[in-house]
Design a protein around this motif. Structure first.
Motif, PDB file in Angstrom:
ATOM      1  N   VAL A  91       0.858  -1.190   0.000  1.00  0.00           N
ATOM      2  CA  VAL A  91       0.000   0.000   0.000  1.00  0.00           C
ATOM      3  C   VAL A  91       0.895   1.242   0.000  1.00  0.00           C
ATOM      4  CG1 VAL A  91      -0.212   0.201   2.525  1.00  0.00           C
ATOM      5  CG2 VAL A  91      -2.071   1.040   1.069  1.00  0.00           C
ATOM      6  N   ALA A  92       0.405   2.295  -0.608  1.00  0.00           N
ATOM      7  CA  ALA A  92       1.157   3.551  -0.606  1.00  0.00           C
ATOM      8  C   ALA A  92       0.613   4.473   0.478  1.00  0.00           C
ATOM      9  CB  ALA A  92       1.046   4.233  -1.968  1.00  0.00           C
ATOM     10  N   LEU A  93       1.502   5.235   1.091  1.00  0.00           N
ATOM     11  CA  LEU A  93       1.108   6.243   2.080  1.00  0.00           C
ATOM     12  C   LEU A  93       1.573   7.601   1.543  1.00  0.00           C
ATOM     13  CD1 LEU A  93       2.378   4.447   5.313  1.00  0.00           C
ATOM     14  CD2 LEU A  93       0.050   4.396   4.342  1.00  0.00           C
ATOM     15  N   ILE A  94       0.706   8.583   1.598  1.00  0.00           N
ATOM     16  CA  ILE A  94       1.050   9.905   1.052  1.00  0.00           C
ATOM     17  C   ILE A  94       0.711  10.943   2.109  1.00  0.00           C
ATOM     18  CG2 ILE A  94       0.533  11.596  -0.760  1.00  0.00           C
ATOM     19  CD1 ILE A  94      -0.311   9.204  -2.538  1.00  0.00           C
ATOM     20  N   CYS A  95       1.682  11.802   2.431  1.00  0.00           N
ATOM     21  CA  CYS A  95       1.412  12.835   3.436  1.00  0.00           C
ATOM     22  C   CYS A  95       1.537  14.207   2.793  1.00  0.00           C
ATOM     23  CB  CYS A  95       2.372  12.704   4.617  1.00  0.00           C
ATOM     24  SG  CYS A  95       1.857  13.732   6.024  1.00  0.00           S
ATOM     25  N   ASP A  96       0.442  14.667   2.191  1.00  0.00           N
ATOM     26  CA  ASP A  96       0.464  15.975   1.513  1.00  0.00           C
ATOM     27  C   ASP A  96      -0.933  16.602   1.573  1.00  0.00           C
ATOM     28  OD1 ASP A  96       1.608  18.061   0.114  1.00  0.00           O
ATOM     29  OD2 ASP A  96       1.482  17.095  -1.850  1.00  0.00           O
ATOM     30  N   THR A  97      -1.727  16.182   2.555  1.00  0.00           N
ATOM     31  CA  THR A  97      -3.106  16.681   2.678  1.00  0.00           C
ATOM     32  C   THR A  97      -3.306  17.214   4.097  1.00  0.00           C
ATOM     33  OG1 THR A  97      -3.780  14.411   3.189  1.00  0.00           O
ATOM     34  CG2 THR A  97      -4.053  15.138   0.901  1.00  0.00           C
TER      35      THR A  97
ATOM     36  N   ARG B  20      -8.886  15.893  -6.933  1.00  0.00           N
ATOM     37  CA  ARG B  20      -9.090  16.435  -8.279  1.00  0.00           C
ATOM     38  C   ARG B  20      -7.794  16.346  -9.091  1.00  0.00           C
ATOM     39  NH1 ARG B  20     -12.809  21.827  -7.466  1.00  0.00           N
ATOM     40  NH2 ARG B  20     -11.075  22.486  -6.115  1.00  0.00           N
ATOM     41  N   GLY B  21      -7.945  16.245 -10.377  1.00  0.00           N
ATOM     42  CA  GLY B  21      -6.793  16.281 -11.280  1.00  0.00           C
ATOM     43  C   GLY B  21      -6.494  17.716 -11.672  1.00  0.00           C
ATOM     44  N   LEU B  22      -5.479  17.892 -12.505  1.00  0.00           N
ATOM     45  CA  LEU B  22      -5.078  19.253 -12.877  1.00  0.00           C
ATOM     46  C   LEU B  22      -4.614  19.292 -14.322  1.00  0.00           C
ATOM     47  CD1 LEU B  22      -4.465  22.164 -11.886  1.00  0.00           C
ATOM     48  CD2 LEU B  22      -2.148  21.388 -11.402  1.00  0.00           C
ATOM     49  N   LEU B  23      -5.089  20.315 -15.012  1.00  0.00           N
ATOM     50  CA  LEU B  23      -4.626  20.572 -16.370  1.00  0.00           C
ATOM     51  C   LEU B  23      -4.161  22.018 -16.396  1.00  0.00           C
ATOM     52  CD1 LEU B  23      -4.440  20.044 -19.436  1.00  0.00           C
ATOM     53  CD2 LEU B  23      -6.856  20.640 -19.593  1.00  0.00           C
TER      54      LEU B  23
ATOM     55  N   ALA C  89     -12.170  10.784   9.331  1.00  0.00           N
ATOM     56  CA  ALA C  89     -13.188  10.769   8.269  1.00  0.00           C
ATOM     57  C   ALA C  89     -12.568  10.483   6.912  1.00  0.00           C
ATOM     58  CB  ALA C  89     -13.886  12.131   8.237  1.00  0.00           C
ATOM     59  N   PHE C  90     -13.362   9.845   6.051  1.00  0.00           N
ATOM     60  CA  PHE C  90     -12.968   9.726   4.639  1.00  0.00           C
ATOM     61  C   PHE C  90     -13.481  10.972   3.930  1.00  0.00           C
ATOM     62  CE2 PHE C  90     -13.209   4.848   5.048  1.00  0.00           C
ATOM     63  CZ  PHE C  90     -11.853   4.768   5.339  1.00  0.00           C
ATOM     64  N   VAL C  91     -12.583  11.749   3.310  1.00  0.00           N
ATOM     65  CA  VAL C  91     -12.979  13.029   2.713  1.00  0.00           C
ATOM     66  C   VAL C  91     -12.463  13.152   1.284  1.00  0.00           C
ATOM     67  CG1 VAL C  91     -12.925  14.140   4.992  1.00  0.00           C
ATOM     68  CG2 VAL C  91     -10.906  14.249   3.497  1.00  0.00           C
ATOM     69  N   GLY C  92     -12.837  14.260   0.649  1.00  0.00           N
ATOM     70  CA  GLY C  92     -12.293  14.611  -0.659  1.00  0.00           C
ATOM     71  C   GLY C  92     -11.233  15.681  -0.490  1.00  0.00           C
ATOM     72  N   CYS C  93     -10.564  15.998  -1.585  1.00  0.00           N
ATOM     73  CA  CYS C  93      -9.567  17.068  -1.557  1.00  0.00           C
ATOM     74  C   CYS C  93      -9.617  17.769  -2.899  1.00  0.00           C
ATOM     75  CB  CYS C  93      -8.181  16.487  -1.309  1.00  0.00           C
ATOM     76  SG  CYS C  93      -6.841  17.678  -1.530  1.00  0.00           S
ATOM     77  N   GLY C  94      -9.659  19.101  -2.834  1.00  0.00           N
ATOM     78  CA  GLY C  94      -9.770  19.862  -4.085  1.00  0.00           C
ATOM     79  C   GLY C  94      -8.477  19.949  -4.840  1.00  0.00           C
ATOM     80  N   GLY C  95      -7.372  19.764  -4.129  1.00  0.00           N
ATOM     81  CA  GLY C  95      -6.072  19.878  -4.765  1.00  0.00           C
ATOM     82  C   GLY C  95      -5.786  18.676  -5.632  1.00  0.00           C
ATOM     83  N   SER C  96      -4.654  18.763  -6.315  1.00  0.00           N
ATOM     84  CA  SER C  96      -4.286  17.711  -7.252  1.00  0.00           C
ATOM     85  C   SER C  96      -3.033  17.047  -6.724  1.00  0.00           C
ATOM     86  CB  SER C  96      -4.007  18.331  -8.618  1.00  0.00           C
ATOM     87  OG  SER C  96      -5.144  19.056  -9.029  1.00  0.00           O
ATOM     88  N   ILE C  97      -3.112  15.769  -6.417  1.00  0.00           N
ATOM     89  CA  ILE C  97      -1.950  15.030  -5.955  1.00  0.00           C
ATOM     90  C   ILE C  97      -1.838  13.838  -6.889  1.00  0.00           C
ATOM     91  CG2 ILE C  97      -0.854  13.946  -3.953  1.00  0.00           C
ATOM     92  CD1 ILE C  97      -2.641  15.634  -2.170  1.00  0.00           C
ATOM     93  N   PRO C  98      -1.281  14.108  -8.074  1.00  0.00           N
ATOM     94  CA  PRO C  98      -1.326  13.111  -9.153  1.00  0.00           C
ATOM     95  C   PRO C  98      -0.706  11.784  -8.743  1.00  0.00           C
ATOM     96  CG  PRO C  98      -0.417  15.203  -9.945  1.00  0.00           C
ATOM     97  CD  PRO C  98      -0.576  15.330  -8.465  1.00  0.00           C
ATOM     98  N   ILE C  99       0.255  11.828  -7.815  1.00  0.00           N
ATOM     99  CA  ILE C  99       0.956  10.609  -7.426  1.00  0.00           C
ATOM    100  C   ILE C  99      -0.021   9.518  -6.993  1.00  0.00           C
ATOM    101  CG2 ILE C  99       1.324  11.561  -5.096  1.00  0.00           C
ATOM    102  CD1 ILE C  99       3.776   9.248  -6.902  1.00  0.00           C
TER     103      ILE C  99
END
Lengths: 457, 457
Positions: free
Chosen positions: B178-184, B199-202, B395-405
């Motif tokens: 499993v991957a762990l990401i700490c950027d939120t 969200r993704g980003l263009l 909580a399980f939430v959403g994030c508006g930013g883009s963390i493509p990883i």
């Protein structure tokens, strides 16, 4: 006889005249940028010295901004008051200059010899055509053929904040029989022109503030007000689909061009394709149903001169900025009141604001349009004199630029003003690589020699 | 027992942990600006050294851009791959920083102790919560409770150009359970969160060129095409009156939020007024009829991140510029293909161009949105572990930013990713005066100690 000698003196002295102009061009007198304050002062001193050497009673006059230069020469006959400005436009983007803007030089081009540098045409080169004409008369005859005063400003490129107060405080000293202004161009290569119609100018800086700081566009994008989007929306809304300006009341008082003037302009053979082709364009972008000359001489406009907001460096930054701003200017025509329009514009912008943002305004000058009456006999005398110097007859024309001084001479001093200049459309004034044709300079000096002679008769 | 000792070690070592973070924050590793290339390299070296001191087999890997850092520690049990990024955002406008951005320090504020400086939260502070958690386990037990690898990127703030190629070339080395990401961030002050939707980003830079050089707006205003006006018109046309984006096909594939998720989000008690009030706003500015959380977590957006054209200095310059440009980004949601949308956007802009101007585009990254499946048992284990550390349930939430990883771990390596972070809404990431609460850092480290423990069971 007196005229021919003076013209011969101009021809004989042209190399030295160019050297003097290059000296003045080396002074970076950018009036809009406070960093060049001392240079503006230096340019004024240079002119005082040069006028003094010609026998003028010359002085530098302090103002809250950059100084004015006044000079008076003794003489008989009618009294002319010549106006020019010694300040210049900023030079950015500097990277687009092929030579340093304040290291002027003569340069041979496929179209002839030019004097290259900031201010070469606008307005130091033009201003010096008159000074050199005086020098030639003086050298040959020891005196000028008419009574001459000169009035040089140092804030023309930055909204002339000190001009009106100075003119009001010095009414008596500035009054003459007719004003002469050299800050306009030829009409085409071979046709000299006297401008009888000038647009006014209203400058406004609009700053939109949304969030109280720059935000992350991921975290806030979609829910927070973006001031760049608000500003873009306001700018886009300033024109309708037919190219008309949407500010309420904007066209109040704007008259259609009189048929006789429309006829004269039609005879000038103006080519939209040629005019626009010079700058890489081809389609007149103004109001539907207007001729090209109307678009630039007799119709009011709204332009965005600068816009800034958010991240502008290399790469990308996903910022949702706090602030965005634009510099917006209106060119005005006779019948439009700049102060009233400033209020209408501000009210319009306020009315277009969505929630969650505020607007602030900064004013950058307001001057009405000017229309000369050509009844004064000086107009026909000058037209004949110019026609003698150039291949074609001189024309009465309009000018899209704003030279507020012409209106001020009329409104404050009750004087008519003749706008005679020798610039060319490709002089790149206000742009990188500004130049003045050596022929404009040389024949410009000769033209003033002839005009002074004609006015003395 | 093992857990409690490790938590006590975190508490005992917190001052030293802060010192280590400050050291990393002093390196100005701004990835988007080539001037900071060596600093990015230095930050990577610092991390390699620190990981090595913890017994990781660590190395710096060159890429065509900034280097990656990889580290592997021996261990039993499930294998986790932790991701963070060591690069930071630019700091302009520098004048709005109260302290120098790369001279970080602890600071007492009315809301508690914070670590102030660029990258304190995004992402150096967050990244170090995990490293410090490993250090505490190691110090107490000599080994980690699970098998741990780390993967640090240096181009996250500049579109991650090297990331996908690197992941494809190093598939085997990067694969874990499993991957762990700490950027939120946290959801609110007391509620930890696991992000399951990003969200993704263009990113696109749009440059409009009108005349082939800067023009005088008096001479050409009204007849010549003004690229700022064209650009403003295009930007204004990108949204309709209801706030929807007008690019054809933009909403193709965008699904409504599933009712169960909408219900969970509704239970979070998100206050639009509070969220916007923090940044001086009050009115949700997104699509009509959408909740605030939808606007930032589940609806696509279009923002202008920067705009530039014409004269932007002090004072006023009546220029009609040759060029104007804007940096525009789209936040994307599941179902949207960034590459297809780039083409649609470019075609749309082309379709909006009036005569006498051209457009060019520069691309700045394209990453799809990501949606995690929470079926993997690690999600519930981590949720329980976080709930033990913080006052409220995670909580399980959403994030508006883009963390493509997160999407790349799934698409390229077939791994689920858990996004767990401790940032706060007022951390001012991407803004002046960025900070990370000392409590975020301290409890963040403790949280990872608990998560690693939970995953080992």
């Amino acid at each position: 006889m007196g005229l021919e000698q003076a013209l011969a003196q101009v021809d004989a002295d042209i190399d030295a005249a160019v050297e003097r102009l290059l000296e003045l061009l080396r002074i970076p007198s950018i009036s809009t940028d406070p960093a060049y304050k001392d240079d503006c002062d230096r340019a004024a001193d240079w002119l005082v010295d040069d006028l003094t050497s010609l026998g003028f009673q010359a002085s530098k006059r302090t103002t809250p901004g950059h100084p004015m230069v006044m000079g008076h020469a003794k003489g008989d006959g009618p009294h002319v008051m010549f106006y020019g400005h010694y300040d210049v436009q900023p030079v950015d983007p500097l990277s687009l200059w092929d030579t340093p803007p304040f290291e002027p030089a003569l340069e041979d081009t496929p179209k002839g010899r030019v004097i290259r540098g900031r201010g070469a045409s606008d307005d130091k080169g033009q201003l010096m055509t008159f000074v050199e004409a005086c020098r030639a008369w003086k050298a040959v005859h020891g005196a000028l053929p008419v009574k001459v005063s000169v009035f040089f400003e140092g804030e023309e490129e930055s909204g002339s904040p000190s001009l009106v107060p100075f003119m009001k405080q010095n009414r008596e000293e500035l009054r003459a029989d007719v004003a002469l202004i050299c800050d306009t161009g030829l009409f085409g290569e071979e046709t000299p022109a006297i401008v009888t119609r000038l647009r006014g100018l209203l400058g406004e800086e609009v700053t939109i503030t949304g969030p109280n700081k720059d935000l992350h566009s991921g975290m806030y994008g979609g829910i927070a007000r973006n001031p760049i989007r608000v500003l873009a929306g306001i700018i886009a809304s300033l024109h309708d689909a037919s190219g008309r300006i949407t500010v309420p009341g904007f066209y109040d008082g704007v008259a259609e061009l009189p048929t006789d003037i429309a006829g004269q302009w039609g005879d000038l053979g103006f080519s939209e394709a040629e005019f626009l082709g010079e700058v890489g364009l081809g389609v007149p972008a103004g109001e539907d149903g207007r001729t090209g000359l109307e678009m630039i001489w007799s119709r009011p406009t709204c332009e965005v001169n600068g816009i800034t907001g958010g991240y502008q460096g290399d790469g990308f930054k996903t910022v949702l900025p706090s602030v965005a701003s634009a510099k917006i200017s209106f060119r005005l025509v006779p019948g439009q009141d700049p102060h009233k329009l400033r209020e209408s514009f501000r009210a319009y912008v306020q009315s277009q604001l969505p929630g969650d943002c505020t607007v602030s305004f900064q004013e950058h000058g307001a001057s009405p349009a000017a229309e000369m009456s050509t009844d004064h006999p000086a107009f026909e005398k000058a037209r004949a004199a110019l026609s003698d110097e150039w291949p074609r007859e001189a024309a009465f024309v309009g000018c899209g630029g704003s030279i507020p001084i012409a209106g001020y001479f009329k409104d404050i001093l009750g004087m008519d003003a003749m706008l005679i200049g020798f610039g060319k459309d490709d002089d790149q004034i206000h742009s990188p690589n500004e130049k003045y044709d050596l022929s404009s300079f040389h024949k410009g000096i000769r033209s003033w020699v002839r005009v002074l002679d004609a006015l003395s008769r």
